[in-house]
Design a protein around this motif. Structure first.
Motif, PDB file in Angstrom:
ATOM      1  N   ILE A  22       0.845  -1.204   0.000  1.00  0.00           N
ATOM      2  CA  ILE A  22       0.000   0.000   0.000  1.00  0.00           C
ATOM      3  C   ILE A  22       0.879   1.252   0.000  1.00  0.00           C
ATOM      4  CG2 ILE A  22      -1.653   1.355   1.338  1.00  0.00           C
ATOM      5  CD1 ILE A  22      -2.893  -1.256   2.281  1.00  0.00           C
ATOM      6  N   THR A  23       1.890   1.285   0.881  1.00  0.00           N
ATOM      7  CA  THR A  23       2.732   2.489   0.961  1.00  0.00           C
ATOM      8  C   THR A  23       3.563   2.646  -0.315  1.00  0.00           C
ATOM      9  OG1 THR A  23       4.353   1.227   2.257  1.00  0.00           O
ATOM     10  CG2 THR A  23       2.865   2.666   3.479  1.00  0.00           C
ATOM     11  N   LEU A  26       1.121   4.139  -3.005  1.00  0.00           N
ATOM     12  CA  LEU A  26       0.761   5.530  -2.653  1.00  0.00           C
ATOM     13  C   LEU A  26       1.971   6.444  -2.849  1.00  0.00           C
ATOM     14  CD1 LEU A  26      -1.443   5.201   0.572  1.00  0.00           C
ATOM     15  CD2 LEU A  26      -2.173   5.873  -1.732  1.00  0.00           C
ATOM     16  N   ASN A  27       3.149   5.923  -2.478  1.00  0.00           N
ATOM     17  CA  ASN A  27       4.382   6.693  -2.634  1.00  0.00           C
ATOM     18  C   ASN A  27       4.651   6.982  -4.114  1.00  0.00           C
ATOM     19  OD1 ASN A  27       7.109   7.661  -1.809  1.00  0.00           O
ATOM     20  ND2 ASN A  27       7.716   5.938  -3.082  1.00  0.00           N
ATOM     21  N   LEU A  75       0.751  13.597   1.518  1.00  0.00           N
ATOM     22  CA  LEU A  75       0.665  12.164   1.206  1.00  0.00           C
ATOM     23  C   LEU A  75       2.053  11.540   1.284  1.00  0.00           C
ATOM     24  CD1 LEU A  75      -0.956   9.711   0.237  1.00  0.00           C
ATOM     25  CD2 LEU A  75      -0.630  10.501  -2.119  1.00  0.00           C
ATOM     26  N   ASN A  79       2.667   9.008   4.385  1.00  0.00           N
ATOM     27  CA  ASN A  79       2.858   7.657   3.862  1.00  0.00           C
ATOM     28  C   ASN A  79       4.297   7.189   4.082  1.00  0.00           C
ATOM     29  OD1 ASN A  79       1.779   5.476   2.050  1.00  0.00           O
ATOM     30  ND2 ASN A  79       3.480   6.165   0.779  1.00  0.00           N
ATOM     31  N   VAL A  82       4.835   6.122   7.645  1.00  0.00           N
ATOM     32  CA  VAL A  82       4.259   4.791   7.894  1.00  0.00           C
ATOM     33  C   VAL A  82       5.215   3.713   7.368  1.00  0.00           C
ATOM     34  CG1 VAL A  82       2.362   3.212   7.307  1.00  0.00           C
ATOM     35  CG2 VAL A  82       1.869   5.610   7.858  1.00  0.00           C
ATOM     36  N   TYR A  83       5.719   3.922   6.124  1.00  0.00           N
ATOM     37  CA  TYR A  83       6.612   2.937   5.505  1.00  0.00           C
ATOM     38  C   TYR A  83       7.914   2.775   6.295  1.00  0.00           C
ATOM     39  CZ  TYR A  83       9.976   1.006   2.176  1.00  0.00           C
ATOM     40  OH  TYR A  83      10.966   0.251   1.594  1.00  0.00           O
TER      41      TYR A  83
END
Ligand code: HEM
Length: 213
Positions: A22-23, A26-27, A75, A79, A82-83
């Motif tokens: 997901i990351t 999104l990245n 973002l 993000n 989180v990663y």
């Protein structure tokens, strides 16, 4: 059923945890938006003797590009945190990006350039490790230098450390160029070994795969 890295289901195992997938995607979206809008912002006040053609940029005009840049920035940063948080806390970085030695990089680079490098899904070779660690450092550098030129008063300590506003702009540009260089090589490698792509979407790879690079 939720699957963890290394979980075996008949014929396949999870090699990319959900949070990494997901990351990662999104990245990829955030980085593309940041780069294209950044090029439009650069064009309004170039620091080198060239500008980016308008069709390669995002935002239409300086104000539009700034709006895109600052929206995608959130973002990218949230993000990214989180990663990186997951990578450090779960041991993913330690297990999958390390060890990394000059000897291994040189060995795998030579093997890759002569098309003799075996790509085992679920294991990154030394060249990939170097590229991934490098792009994470470039991303951290682009955010820090971005803060220095976005809020040079509030972050004057950072701006000062980078040698002042004008030098911080050059550092920001250089970090962006490093990321663009990474993307070119990264996409070329995915093109050469397309079997790496489906696992980055589904998480799973066949337990019996070994594709030459
Ligand atoms: C459409 C664009 C992209 C595609 C198709 C793509 C594809 C992939 C694939 C297939 C992998 C897994 C490689 C393997 O298992 O051997 C991967 C991993 C990775 N990619 Fe991308 N990528 C893209 C964009 C990006 C961008 C823009 C960045 C950062 C600037 C990036 C950073 C990474 C990193 C750091 C990893 C390692 C992830 C981990 O295991 O923690 N990718 N990518």
């Amino acid at each position: 059923m939720s699957l963890a890295v290394g979980d075996e289901i008949p014929g396949s195992r999870v090699i990319h945890p959900l949070i990494v997938r997901i990351t990662h995607w999104l990245n990829a979206v955030a980085i593309v938006l940041m780069i294209l809008s950044g090029w439009r912002i650069y064009d309004a006040s170039p620091i080198f003797p060239f500008t980016f053609p308008p069709w390669m940029t995002l935002g239409g005009w300086l104000g539009g590009a700034l709006a895109w840049h600052f929206a995608a920035m959130w973002l990218l940063v949230v993000n990214g945190l989180v990663y990186v948080g997951f990578g450090l806390a779960s041991g993913h970085f330690r297990h999958d990006f390390l060890p990394l030695s000059l000897r291994a990089i040189w060995r795998d680079l030579r093997a890759a350039l002569t098309f003799k490098l075996e790509h085992r899904l679920g294991t990154y070779n030394a060249v990939q490790r170097l590229l991934y660690v490098g792009v994470i450092l470039f991303a951290i550098g682009v955010v820090i230098s971005g803060l220095a030129i976005w809020k040079p008063v509030q972050f004057q300590f950072v701006t000062g450390l980078l040698g002042g506003y004008d030098t911080a702009r050059i550092v920001h540009f250089a970090m962006m160029a490093g990321i663009v260089g990474f993307i070119v090589v990264h996409l070329a490698l995915v093109f050469v070994v397309p079997s790496t792509l489906p696992p980055m979407i589904t998480g799973r790879a066949s337990t019996h795969k070994g594709t030459p690079l």
